[in-house]
Design a protein around this motif. Structure first.
Motif, PDB file in Angstrom:
ATOM      1  N   ARG A  68       0.847  -1.187   0.000  1.00  0.00           N
ATOM      2  CA  ARG A  68       0.000   0.000   0.000  1.00  0.00           C
ATOM      3  C   ARG A  68       0.888   1.244   0.000  1.00  0.00           C
ATOM      4  NH1 ARG A  68      -4.958   1.130   0.621  1.00  0.00           N
ATOM      5  NH2 ARG A  68      -5.689  -0.875   1.345  1.00  0.00           N
ATOM      6  N   VAL A  69       0.611   2.162  -0.933  1.00  0.00           N
ATOM      7  CA  VAL A  69       1.309   3.434  -1.007  1.00  0.00           C
ATOM      8  C   VAL A  69       0.272   4.516  -0.778  1.00  0.00           C
ATOM      9  CG1 VAL A  69       2.740   4.938  -2.439  1.00  0.00           C
ATOM     10  CG2 VAL A  69       2.918   2.458  -2.675  1.00  0.00           C
ATOM     11  N   LYS A  70       0.294   5.073   0.408  1.00  0.00           N
ATOM     12  CA  LYS A  70      -0.731   6.016   0.886  1.00  0.00           C
ATOM     13  C   LYS A  70      -2.111   5.355   0.779  1.00  0.00           C
ATOM     14  CE  LYS A  70       1.912  10.134   0.511  1.00  0.00           C
ATOM     15  NZ  LYS A  70       1.892  11.544   0.430  1.00  0.00           N
ATOM     16  N   GLN A  71      -2.963   5.832  -0.125  1.00  0.00           N
ATOM     17  CA  GLN A  71      -4.299   5.251  -0.188  1.00  0.00           C
ATOM     18  C   GLN A  71      -4.498   4.368  -1.417  1.00  0.00           C
ATOM     19  OE1 GLN A  71      -6.450   8.858   0.053  1.00  0.00           O
ATOM     20  NE2 GLN A  71      -5.885   9.163   2.195  1.00  0.00           N
ATOM     21  N   ARG A  72      -3.450   4.130  -2.134  1.00  0.00           N
ATOM     22  CA  ARG A  72      -3.537   3.280  -3.316  1.00  0.00           C
ATOM     23  C   ARG A  72      -2.784   1.979  -3.078  1.00  0.00           C
ATOM     24  NH1 ARG A  72      -4.301   6.452  -8.534  1.00  0.00           N
ATOM     25  NH2 ARG A  72      -4.980   8.450  -7.776  1.00  0.00           N
ATOM     26  N   LEU A  73      -3.152   0.967  -3.840  1.00  0.00           N
ATOM     27  CA  LEU A  73      -2.478  -0.309  -3.749  1.00  0.00           C
ATOM     28  C   LEU A  73      -1.434  -0.392  -4.858  1.00  0.00           C
ATOM     29  CD1 LEU A  73      -2.591  -2.876  -2.063  1.00  0.00           C
ATOM     30  CD2 LEU A  73      -4.069  -3.860  -3.786  1.00  0.00           C
ATOM     31  N   GLY A  74      -0.197  -0.618  -4.474  1.00  0.00           N
ATOM     32  CA  GLY A  74       0.883  -0.716  -5.448  1.00  0.00           C
ATOM     33  C   GLY A  74       1.466  -2.119  -5.440  1.00  0.00           C
ATOM     34  N   LYS A  75       2.414  -2.368  -6.330  1.00  0.00           N
ATOM     35  CA  LYS A  75       3.024  -3.685  -6.422  1.00  0.00           C
ATOM     36  C   LYS A  75       4.504  -3.517  -6.722  1.00  0.00           C
ATOM     37  CE  LYS A  75       2.695  -8.003  -9.039  1.00  0.00           C
ATOM     38  NZ  LYS A  75       4.037  -8.025  -9.583  1.00  0.00           N
ATOM     39  N   ARG A  76       5.322  -4.274  -5.989  1.00  0.00           N
ATOM     40  CA  ARG A  76       6.750  -4.273  -6.268  1.00  0.00           C
ATOM     41  C   ARG A  76       7.024  -5.082  -7.534  1.00  0.00           C
ATOM     42  NH1 ARG A  76       9.563  -5.245  -0.404  1.00  0.00           N
ATOM     43  NH2 ARG A  76       8.974  -3.257   0.498  1.00  0.00           N
ATOM     44  N   GLN A  77       8.179  -4.850  -8.108  1.00  0.00           N
ATOM     45  CA  GLN A  77       8.536  -5.493  -9.370  1.00  0.00           C
ATOM     46  C   GLN A  77       8.885  -6.969  -9.161  1.00  0.00           C
ATOM     47  OE1 GLN A  77      11.853  -3.566 -11.226  1.00  0.00           O
ATOM     48  NE2 GLN A  77      11.117  -4.060 -13.265  1.00  0.00           N
ATOM     49  N   ASP A  78       8.515  -7.810 -10.120  1.00  0.00           N
ATOM     50  CA  ASP A  78       8.919  -9.214 -10.101  1.00  0.00           C
ATOM     51  C   ASP A  78      10.407  -9.292 -10.424  1.00  0.00           C
ATOM     52  OD1 ASP A  78       6.235  -9.789  -9.729  1.00  0.00           O
ATOM     53  OD2 ASP A  78       5.881 -10.325 -11.814  1.00  0.00           O
ATOM     54  N   TRP A  79      11.090 -10.313  -9.870  1.00  0.00           N
ATOM     55  CA  TRP A  79      12.513 -10.477 -10.135  1.00  0.00           C
ATOM     56  C   TRP A  79      12.860 -11.948 -10.184  1.00  0.00           C
ATOM     57  CZ3 TRP A  79      15.780 -12.097  -5.955  1.00  0.00           C
ATOM     58  CH2 TRP A  79      15.161 -12.114  -4.711  1.00  0.00           C
ATOM     59  N   ARG A  80      14.108 -12.244 -10.544  1.00  0.00           N
ATOM     60  CA  ARG A  80      14.529 -13.624 -10.760  1.00  0.00           C
ATOM     61  C   ARG A  80      15.756 -13.929  -9.914  1.00  0.00           C
ATOM     62  NH1 ARG A  80      14.742 -16.458 -16.669  1.00  0.00           N
ATOM     63  NH2 ARG A  80      14.007 -18.432 -15.873  1.00  0.00           N
ATOM     64  N   LYS A  81      15.770 -15.117  -9.328  1.00  0.00           N
ATOM     65  CA  LYS A  81      16.848 -15.558  -8.458  1.00  0.00           C
ATOM     66  C   LYS A  81      17.472 -16.820  -9.039  1.00  0.00           C
ATOM     67  CE  LYS A  81      15.787 -15.841  -4.052  1.00  0.00           C
ATOM     68  NZ  LYS A  81      15.384 -16.340  -2.718  1.00  0.00           N
ATOM     69  N   ALA A  82      18.800 -16.929  -8.934  1.00  0.00           N
ATOM     70  CA  ALA A  82      19.510 -18.109  -9.439  1.00  0.00           C
ATOM     71  C   ALA A  82      20.369 -18.698  -8.328  1.00  0.00           C
ATOM     72  CB  ALA A  82      20.384 -17.734 -10.621  1.00  0.00           C
ATOM     73  N   TYR A  83      20.245 -20.012  -8.129  1.00  0.00           N
ATOM     74  CA  TYR A  83      21.112 -20.759  -7.232  1.00  0.00           C
ATOM     75  C   TYR A  83      22.143 -21.467  -8.106  1.00  0.00           C
ATOM     76  CZ  TYR A  83      17.704 -20.094  -3.492  1.00  0.00           C
ATOM     77  OH  TYR A  83      16.862 -19.553  -2.554  1.00  0.00           O
TER      78      TYR A  83
END
Length: 98
Positions: A68-83
């Motif tokens: 949540r960013v103030k009164q709006r709903l936001g979304k963080r960016q998708d990312w990729r992980k490598a083992y």
């Protein structure tokens, strides 16, 4: 694969308690990588940058959290992980100190 692309594939190493424990136990290191990187590109990039031999690569996509960013709903960016698992006798030292 050209060297310019391989230099951009690895974005950052992931240094956490879990990744440190995995590195000590099974010589497996964790990296944040580009979202369109393939397993072969990741293996080639690690071998090029750290001068080690890669045994196996596991890749997973991490979904961004809804925040949540103030009164709006936001979304963080998708990312990729490598083992990345290294062959026996090879190691990567991120500490670099004495």
């Amino acid at each position: 694969m050209n060297n310019e692309r391989l230099m951009k594939v690895l974005l950052a190493p992931i240094i956490s308690e879990k990744s440190t424990r995995i590195a000590e136990q099974s010589s497996q290191f964790t990296f944040r990588v580009m979202t369109d990187a393939t397993k072969r590109e990741i293996a080639s990039a690690v071998e090029l940058l750290f001068e080690v031999k890669v045994d196996h690569v596991h890749v997973l996509n991490v979904k961004g959290k809804a925040k949540r960013v103030k009164q709006r709903l936001g979304k963080r960016q998708d990312w990729r992980k490598a083992y990345v698992r290294l062959k026996p006798g090879h190691d990567i030292d991120f500490g670099g100190g004495a």
